[in-house]
Design a protein around this motif. Structure first.
Motif, PDB file in Angstrom:
ATOM      1  N   VAL A  70      -4.966 -53.683   0.817  1.00  0.00           N
ATOM      2  CA  VAL A  70      -5.510 -53.357  -0.496  1.00  0.00           C
ATOM      3  C   VAL A  70      -4.906 -54.308  -1.527  1.00  0.00           C
ATOM      4  N   VAL A  71      -5.757 -55.026  -2.252  1.00  0.00           N
ATOM      5  CA  VAL A  71      -5.277 -55.986  -3.248  1.00  0.00           C
ATOM      6  C   VAL A  71      -5.610 -55.548  -4.673  1.00  0.00           C
ATOM      7  N   ASN A  72      -6.409 -54.498  -4.818  1.00  0.00           N
ATOM      8  CA  ASN A  72      -6.713 -53.961  -6.144  1.00  0.00           C
ATOM      9  C   ASN A  72      -6.656 -52.446  -6.068  1.00  0.00           C
ATOM     10  N   TYR A  73      -5.448 -51.921  -6.251  1.00  0.00           N
ATOM     11  CA  TYR A  73      -5.219 -50.488  -6.091  1.00  0.00           C
ATOM     12  C   TYR A  73      -6.008 -49.674  -7.113  1.00  0.00           C
ATOM     13  N   GLN A  74      -5.936 -50.085  -8.386  1.00  0.00           N
ATOM     14  CA  GLN A  74      -6.563 -49.301  -9.447  1.00  0.00           C
ATOM     15  C   GLN A  74      -8.069 -49.208  -9.271  1.00  0.00           C
ATOM     16  N   GLN A  75      -8.701 -50.320  -8.933  1.00  0.00           N
ATOM     17  CA  GLN A  75     -10.150 -50.292  -8.738  1.00  0.00           C
ATOM     18  C   GLN A  75     -10.521 -49.444  -7.528  1.00  0.00           C
ATOM     19  N   ARG A 112       0.822 -46.512   3.992  1.00  0.00           N
ATOM     20  CA  ARG A 112       0.904 -45.423   3.026  1.00  0.00           C
ATOM     21  C   ARG A 112      -0.048 -45.618   1.859  1.00  0.00           C
ATOM     22  N   VAL A 113      -0.409 -46.864   1.532  1.00  0.00           N
ATOM     23  CA  VAL A 113      -1.223 -47.112   0.347  1.00  0.00           C
ATOM     24  C   VAL A 113      -2.598 -46.447   0.457  1.00  0.00           C
ATOM     25  N   GLU A 119      -4.936 -39.681  -2.570  1.00  0.00           N
ATOM     26  CA  GLU A 119      -4.240 -38.694  -3.407  1.00  0.00           C
ATOM     27  C   GLU A 119      -4.436 -38.980  -4.890  1.00  0.00           C
ATOM     28  N   SER A 120      -4.495 -40.261  -5.268  1.00  0.00           N
ATOM     29  CA  SER A 120      -4.720 -40.613  -6.667  1.00  0.00           C
ATOM     30  C   SER A 120      -6.128 -40.251  -7.117  1.00  0.00           C
ATOM     31  N   ALA A 121      -7.048 -40.091  -6.154  1.00  0.00           N
ATOM     32  CA  ALA A 121      -8.407 -39.647  -6.452  1.00  0.00           C
ATOM     33  C   ALA A 121      -8.507 -38.122  -6.407  1.00  0.00           C
ATOM     34  N   ASP A 122      -7.349 -37.465  -6.444  1.00  0.00           N
ATOM     35  CA  ASP A 122      -7.273 -36.000  -6.527  1.00  0.00           C
ATOM     36  C   ASP A 122      -7.765 -35.298  -5.266  1.00  0.00           C
ATOM     37  N   MET A 123      -7.397 -35.862  -4.116  1.00  0.00           N
ATOM     38  CA  MET A 123      -7.623 -35.200  -2.829  1.00  0.00           C
ATOM     39  C   MET A 123      -6.338 -35.293  -2.023  1.00  0.00           C
ATOM     40  N   ALA A 125      -4.347 -36.182   1.260  1.00  0.00           N
ATOM     41  CA  ALA A 125      -4.556 -37.107   2.374  1.00  0.00           C
ATOM     42  C   ALA A 125      -4.409 -36.331   3.684  1.00  0.00           C
ATOM     43  N   ASP A 126      -5.473 -36.270   4.456  1.00  0.00           N
ATOM     44  CA  ASP A 126      -5.471 -35.517   5.712  1.00  0.00           C
ATOM     45  C   ASP A 126      -4.961 -36.409   6.848  1.00  0.00           C
ATOM     46  N   GLN A 127      -5.861 -37.017   7.602  1.00  0.00           N
ATOM     47  CA  GLN A 127      -5.464 -37.864   8.722  1.00  0.00           C
ATOM     48  C   GLN A 127      -5.539 -39.343   8.346  1.00  0.00           C
ATOM     49  N   LEU A 128      -4.672 -40.155   8.939  1.00  0.00           N
ATOM     50  CA  LEU A 128      -4.757 -41.609   8.828  1.00  0.00           C
ATOM     51  C   LEU A 128      -4.879 -42.154  10.248  1.00  0.00           C
ATOM     52  N   VAL A 129      -6.048 -42.684  10.573  1.00  0.00           N
ATOM     53  CA  VAL A 129      -6.299 -43.177  11.922  1.00  0.00           C
ATOM     54  C   VAL A 129      -6.568 -44.676  11.863  1.00  0.00           C
ATOM     55  N   ASP A 130      -6.332 -45.379  12.977  1.00  0.00           N
ATOM     56  CA  ASP A 130      -6.693 -46.797  12.954  1.00  0.00           C
ATOM     57  C   ASP A 130      -8.201 -46.909  13.153  1.00  0.00           C
ATOM     58  N   GLU A 131      -8.772 -47.974  12.611  1.00  0.00           N
ATOM     59  CA  GLU A 131     -10.221 -48.085  12.497  1.00  0.00           C
ATOM     60  C   GLU A 131     -10.965 -48.028  13.833  1.00  0.00           C
TER      61      GLU A 131
END
Length: 283
Positions: A70-75, A112-113, A119-123, A125-131
């Motif tokens: 991720v190179v533009n976190y805010q966007q 983690r990003v 989480e910053s979008a007000d949800m 974070a459930d699972q983090l899986v590789d693509e």
């Protein structure tokens, strides 16, 4: 192949509703699942019911991820928040949690990003899986390999008895196709990206990017030397060319399967990895 046919049905249903601002009928007792895919060329939000059938889908083209980072976190947060709001307005209930995906082998803060953006979008974070593992969920792969050709990387996961036993990720993807087209026509990256997406120019474009596709196939060949397997499935937005899987198969001398709408395989698989949520829990 029964599992591929089932996946194609789900993909076709999702494609019908994606970016239409509509939702399928829904029984709250089934619950729902949410997935967010932060891709190199787009961000996709998927909502499935508890039986893994599409309820809602939306995406925005974006330039916020490069080579899997991720190179533009805010966007990224802004886009996910917009997609979430759109889904909630259509569905009539809040999305309280979502799963995400990362390129194979991602560790530490880079991993983690993705959770932080959700989480910053007000949800939550459930699972983090590789693509590729996410893609394998939709495709029902227990034996074989999933080759996820994204915008920035080619990720390969080899599965045995439903578990990944080899994971490879190399920085060659759709972005590299765009760079080759830009160089060929002496135009900007933005112009080349639009040219690449022009279906009427697909045949010409594929001739130009064929060396990039062969590089992706070589990455796959090297992985299969370490862990031979079959069948092979190719997914990801960069694999949309009609001749893509044929080029792969010729290079590898092995049959390669590509589902319909390969760009939506991983996003749907991400949502499938989620825990079921019931609307009343978020009211």
């Amino acid at each position: 192949m029964e599992s591929l046919e089932k996946a194609n049905q789900i993909l076709a249903e999702f494609e019908k509703i994606a970016n239409t601002n509509t939702a399928k009928s829904f029984d709250p007792k089934d619950g729902f699942k949410v997935g967010v895919d932060l891709g190199t060329s787009s961000i996709v939000l998927v909502v499935l019911d508890g039986k893994d059938q599409p309820l809602f889908g939306a995406f925005e083209f974006a330039d916020v991820v490069r080579d899997g980072l991720v190179v533009n976190y805010q966007q990224s947060v802004q886009i996910v928040s917009r997609l979430k709001q759109q889904a909630e307005e259509v569905l009539g209930f809040p999305l309280t949690a979502a799963s995400g995906a990362i390129p194979p082998g991602t560790v530490g803060n880079n991993k983690r990003v993705v959770a932080n953006i959700i989480e910053s979008a007000d949800m939550a974070a459930d699972q983090l899986v590789d693509e590729p593992t996410a893609a394998a969920l939709l495709l029902g792969v227990s034996e074989g390999a999933v080759i996820d050709v994204g915008g920035g990387t080619t990720g390969i996961s080899v599965f045995e008895k439903g578990q990944p036993i080899l994971v490879v990720d190399e920085p060659t993807g759709g972005t590299h196709m765009t760079l080759v087209i830009a160089g060929y026509f002496q135009e900007t990256i933005e112009e080349a990206e639009q040219r690449k997406r022009d279906i009427s120019k697909e045949r010409e474009n594929f001739t130009i990017v064929r060396p990039v596709v062969q590089r992706m196939a070589e990455i796959t060949r090297q992985a299969l030397l370490r862990q031979p397997t079959e069948p092979l499935y190719v997914v990801g937005g960069a694999a949309y060319f009609k001749e893509f899987e044929g080029e792969f198969a010729n290079y590898l001398q092995q049959e390669v399967y590509k589902p319909v709408y390969p760009q939506f395989v991983t996003p749907i698989g991400i949502a499938m990895s989620s825990h079921i949520i019931f609307p009343q829990e978020g009211e």
